[in-house]
Design a protein around this motif. Structure first.
Motif, PDB file in Angstrom:
ATOM      1  N   ASP A 326       0.727   0.544  14.678  1.00 14.56           N
ATOM      2  CA  ASP A 326      -0.082   0.167  13.530  1.00 14.56           C
ATOM      3  C   ASP A 326       0.542  -1.034  12.820  1.00 14.56           C
ATOM      4  O   ASP A 326       1.701  -0.976  12.387  1.00 14.56           O
ATOM      5  CB  ASP A 326      -0.174   1.354  12.576  1.00 14.56           C
ATOM      6  N   PRO A 327      -0.193  -2.145  12.699  1.00  8.77           N
ATOM      7  CA  PRO A 327       0.357  -3.328  12.025  1.00  8.77           C
ATOM      8  C   PRO A 327       0.712  -3.026  10.571  1.00  8.77           C
ATOM      9  O   PRO A 327       0.029  -2.257   9.894  1.00  8.77           O
ATOM     10  CB  PRO A 327      -0.796  -4.346  12.107  1.00  8.77           C
ATOM     11  N   SER A 328       1.774  -3.630  10.096  1.00 10.01           N
ATOM     12  CA  SER A 328       2.196  -3.445   8.709  1.00 10.01           C
ATOM     13  C   SER A 328       1.274  -4.267   7.809  1.00 10.01           C
ATOM     14  O   SER A 328       1.218  -5.492   7.899  1.00 10.01           O
ATOM     15  CB  SER A 328       3.645  -3.901   8.544  1.00 10.01           C
ATOM     16  N   THR A 329       0.542  -3.553   6.951  1.00  7.31           N
ATOM     17  CA  THR A 329      -0.437  -4.201   6.084  1.00  7.31           C
ATOM     18  C   THR A 329      -0.277  -3.658   4.676  1.00  7.31           C
ATOM     19  O   THR A 329      -0.208  -2.438   4.492  1.00  7.31           O
ATOM     20  CB  THR A 329      -1.876  -3.924   6.574  1.00  7.31           C
ATOM     21  N   PRO A 330      -0.217  -4.541   3.663  1.00  8.83           N
ATOM     22  CA  PRO A 330      -0.043  -4.043   2.286  1.00  8.83           C
ATOM     23  C   PRO A 330      -1.266  -3.287   1.805  1.00  8.83           C
ATOM     24  O   PRO A 330      -2.400  -3.555   2.225  1.00  8.83           O
ATOM     25  CB  PRO A 330       0.163  -5.334   1.477  1.00  8.83           C
ATOM     26  N   LEU A 331      -1.047  -2.315   0.934  1.00  4.39           N
ATOM     27  CA  LEU A 331      -2.141  -1.578   0.306  1.00  4.39           C
ATOM     28  C   LEU A 331      -2.633  -2.363  -0.900  1.00  4.39           C
ATOM     29  O   LEU A 331      -1.835  -2.913  -1.666  1.00  4.39           O
ATOM     30  CB  LEU A 331      -1.680  -0.189  -0.121  1.00  4.39           C
ATOM     31  N   GLY A 332      -3.951  -2.384  -1.079  1.00  4.76           N
ATOM     32  CA  GLY A 332      -4.515  -3.129  -2.189  1.00  4.76           C
ATOM     33  C   GLY A 332      -4.009  -2.666  -3.539  1.00  4.76           C
ATOM     34  O   GLY A 332      -3.880  -3.467  -4.466  1.00  4.76           O
ATOM     35  N   CYS A 333      -3.696  -1.362  -3.643  1.00  2.00           N
ATOM     36  CA  CYS A 333      -3.222  -0.825  -4.926  1.00  2.00           C
ATOM     37  C   CYS A 333      -1.836  -1.346  -5.293  1.00  2.00           C
ATOM     38  O   CYS A 333      -1.413  -1.217  -6.453  1.00  2.00           O
ATOM     39  CB  CYS A 333      -3.220   0.698  -4.895  1.00  2.00           C
ATOM     40  N   VAL A 483      -8.196  -5.658  14.047  1.00  5.62           N
ATOM     41  CA  VAL A 483      -8.488  -6.805  13.175  1.00  5.62           C
ATOM     42  C   VAL A 483      -7.301  -7.106  12.270  1.00  5.62           C
ATOM     43  O   VAL A 483      -7.008  -8.288  11.986  1.00  5.62           O
ATOM     44  CB  VAL A 483      -9.771  -6.567  12.345  1.00  5.62           C
ATOM     45  N   ARG A 484      -6.589  -6.098  11.838  1.00  2.22           N
ATOM     46  CA  ARG A 484      -5.424  -6.344  10.974  1.00  2.22           C
ATOM     47  C   ARG A 484      -4.291  -7.039  11.721  1.00  2.22           C
ATOM     48  O   ARG A 484      -3.470  -7.739  11.124  1.00  2.22           O
ATOM     49  CB  ARG A 484      -4.929  -5.028  10.375  1.00  2.22           C
ATOM     50  N   ALA A 485      -4.245  -6.830  13.049  1.00  2.00           N
ATOM     51  CA  ALA A 485      -3.212  -7.481  13.859  1.00  2.00           C
ATOM     52  C   ALA A 485      -3.390  -9.002  13.886  1.00  2.00           C
ATOM     53  O   ALA A 485      -2.450  -9.735  14.237  1.00  2.00           O
ATOM     54  CB  ALA A 485      -3.247  -6.932  15.283  1.00  2.00           C
ATOM     55  N   LEU A 486      -4.584  -9.487  13.523  1.00  3.20           N
ATOM     56  CA  LEU A 486      -4.857 -10.929  13.547  1.00  3.20           C
ATOM     57  C   LEU A 486      -4.478 -11.625  12.240  1.00  3.20           C
ATOM     58  O   LEU A 486      -4.505 -12.863  12.159  1.00  3.20           O
ATOM     59  CB  LEU A 486      -6.343 -11.164  13.815  1.00  3.20           C
TER      60      LEU A 486
END
Length: 637
Positions: A326-333, A483-486
């Protein structure tokens, strides 16, 4: 009074007539006068011996049954698969003991129910008989040699659903292209289990029971041997049973035999428990018939086969472009989001006719006229030639939703992945290549699996790991990762995982619940809570996210959780109807939950628990403008 007496006389005469007919037919029905048709394995414990040089049996396995000698010594090591006669544990898990319920009460119920069924269903039986003959002239009924209690052969009756040229003693899953043999009427009666109705007579005559393991064909050697491990050959076969409502023809033989063994063990308990379990199977059958569960023409173990087409090592095959991690993606919160109210972004919605896409576009035209929207139809292959370079944001809403995961072919599963996963990643790649600044993808709460059942809490927080429960959830989850990997500094990818979205004109579960609510003045009062999102709140969120131009993972939801009972009351109130939530109905709902199959799924959808931690849904901007009460009024107007 005279009418009642006449009815009693007619019923008594019918019962006496049927009893006499049953007595006359009994011997013939069990091949009593034909030794060549009797089972040499009757009353014996057996095991299956595989032998590739022998002819395949009705289970598609090469080999034969072998009787187990009861006087063998205890020197067996327990690894040969033999039945335990002298206390040696060698693979057989259960020995059936006939209890009071099975010996006396069960047979009484069988007689009463079968007689009532023959009388009450006589018009239906006659109508089906006529339809079968008109569709394909020939005998209305056909008989098959089946295995009854203690492996005694008996003649099982069915309505003929297949053409006269069909091989007689070959199960459907052994036929090449079985559909070619099924008549038009036959397809209907098989899908609704109406072909089994003549077995009511087999119950009345005493060869079968209403509930029990389905009778095996005389040459289903592997199934017979597997059932012996659980004592499932020691009871009368049934019109329906525990295995029937938990998969039917889709089950692998060992799984089917194990479920049959579970049934035998249950009815060996006290009379009350045995009766309740039979009732559970009986009620479960009606639900299975209503949704035509488990009818798989041409396959035993179809569930297993379907899983093989999409799974490896208990996971799912990764689609092209989907990372294993799972790509590391920040949470909007956790992000500082700045909404530029003066910006004039140009947005391309990829997916024409989408409820969400059209709603966002309409909402923005009224509240955010500075945002410009275009829509691209993804069903037209020409979308690949469309120029994305003039857009600031691509908002991808195209996808397939609301899968009936229990009744989907391998080809349909592939379509879900092709649309939900592959298409989303392809669109994201095209957007990135065209230097689009922001890509927004509509994922779903479904990536976290099913709702928790009644009484169980499910609170999804920042540490909860997505774990899809089926191919539909996984197709969304793989797209989510892909899509987050891009994403990079120049290409912001925002993924939304909303809960159930509702609003005027919405699809899915809400309109079903709304329609039901309007018909029910009383409703079960069950304590539960679910996250929901009104379409106006989503639209407000979307417009502000577009004006931010940021990426990240987002969990928009209403400010308050929803209790189903209160939601129903609010729907009725908005429709100017009175309602009453009654706690006394709660036990009925809990009983329905324990009925396997669709009943359990419906109860979970309505009364299960599935919430996002509200902390995940708090951002630098306000978007939840409509309360639950206000949103229901808007929706039901």
């Amino acid at each position: 009074m005279k009418l009642i007496k006449k009815l009693i006389c007619i019923t008594g005469a019918a019962a006496a007539g049927l009893a006499v007919a049953a007595a006359i037919k009994k011997s013939d029905s069990i091949y009593k006068n034909d030794e060549s048709e009797q089972n040499p394995m009757e009353g014996k414990k057996v095991r299956f011996v595989e032998n590739e040089s022998e002819q395949a049996n009705a289970d598609g396995v090469y080999g034969h049954l072998e009787a187990i000698e009861e006087d063998r010594n205890d020197e067996c090591t327990g690894t040969c698969g033999c039945y335990s006669i002298n206390g040696v544990d060698d693979g057989f898990n259960y020995t059936h003991k006939i209890g009071f319920y099975e010996k006396y009460l069960k047979r009484g119920l069988d007689v009463a129910l079968s007689f009532g069924g023959l009388v009450a269903l006589s018009p239906v039986l006659l109508g089906l008989s006529v339809a079968i003959y008109i569709d394909d002239p020939g005998p209305i009924l056909f008989t098959q040699k089946r295995i009854g209690k203690n492996k005694q052969y008996f003649k099982l009756h069915k309505f003929r659903s297949m053409k006269m040229s069909t091989p007689h003693d070959k199960p459907t899953h052994m036929l090449d292209n079985p559909e070619q043999y099924i008549t038009r009427v036959g397809k209907f009666i098989r899908s609704h289990s109406l072909d089994e109705l003549p077995q009511i007579w087999d119950i009345f005559i005493g060869n079968m029971s209403v509930i029990g393991p389905r009778p095996a064909l005389w040459n289903q050697d592997l199934l017979v041997a597997e059932r012996d491990k659980y004592g499932a050959n020691d009871v009368k076969p049934g019109l329906t049973g525990w295995a029937q409502i938990n998969g039917r023809d889709e089950l692998e033989i060992p799984d089917k035999a194990k479920l049959d063994g579970e049934y035998v063990e249950k009815i060996s308990k006290g009379s009350l428990k045995a009766l309740m379990f039979d009732i559970k199977c009986f009620l479960g059958t009606f639900l299975s018939v209503l949704r035509s569960d488990g009818v798989v023409e041409g396959g035993t173990g179809e569930i297993h086969k379907k899983e093989k087409t999409v799974s490896v090592d208990n996971g799912y095959i990764l689609r092209p472009g989907v990372p294993a991690i799972d790509p590391s993606t920040p949470l909007g919160c956790d992000m500082e989001l700045y909404v530029d109210e003066t910006a004039t972004p140009k947005v391309l919605i990829t997916g024409a006719g989408s409820y969400i896409g059209e709603s966002v576009k309409e909402y923005a035209s009224e509240h955010y006229p500075n945002i410009t929207f275009d829509t691209l139809d993804m069903l037209d292959a020409d979308w690949r030639d469309y120029d994305f370079s003039s857009y600031d944001t691509v908002y991808h809403v195209a996808g397939i939703a609301h899968a009936d995961v229990g009744k989907v072919s391998a080809e349909q599963i592939e379509k879900y992945y092709s649309v939900n996963t592959d298409l989303a990643i392809e669109v994201a790649n095209k957007a990135k290549s065209a230097s689009v600044h922001q890509f927004i993808f509509m994922s779903s709460m479904i990536v976290y699996g099913d709702s928790a059942p009644i009484g169980k809490e499910k609170m999804i927080d920042r540490n909860t790991v997505p774990e899809p429960a089926n191919f539909y959830g996984d197709s969304k989850w793989q797209a989510d990762k892909g899509v987050r990997a891009l994403a990079d500094d120049k290409f912001k990818v925002a993924v939304l995982r909303p809960p159930m979205i509702y609003g005027k004109g919405s699809k899915g579960n809400y309109p079903i619940l709304s329609k039901l609510a309007k018909k029910l003045p009383i409703f079960p009062d069950i304590e539960n809570q679910r996250s929901m999102l009104h379409i106006d709140n989503l639209c407000e969120f979307m417009c502000k996210l577009i004006l931010c131009g940021e990426g990240g993972i987002y969990f928009p939801q209403n400010k308050e959780y929803t209790k189903t009972s209160d939601l129903v009351a609010e729907i009725r109130r908005a429709s100017h109807k009175k309602s009453k939530n009654i706690k006394a109905l709660s036990p009925a709902v809990k009983i329905a939950y324990h009925i396997p199959g669709k009943a359990r799924g419906l109860v979970n959808k309505a009364f299960g628990n599935n919430c996002y931690d509200q902390e995940l849904s708090k951002y630098s901007f306000e978007y939840s403008l409509s309360t639950l009460n206000d949103s229901i009024k808007k929706t039901e107007l």
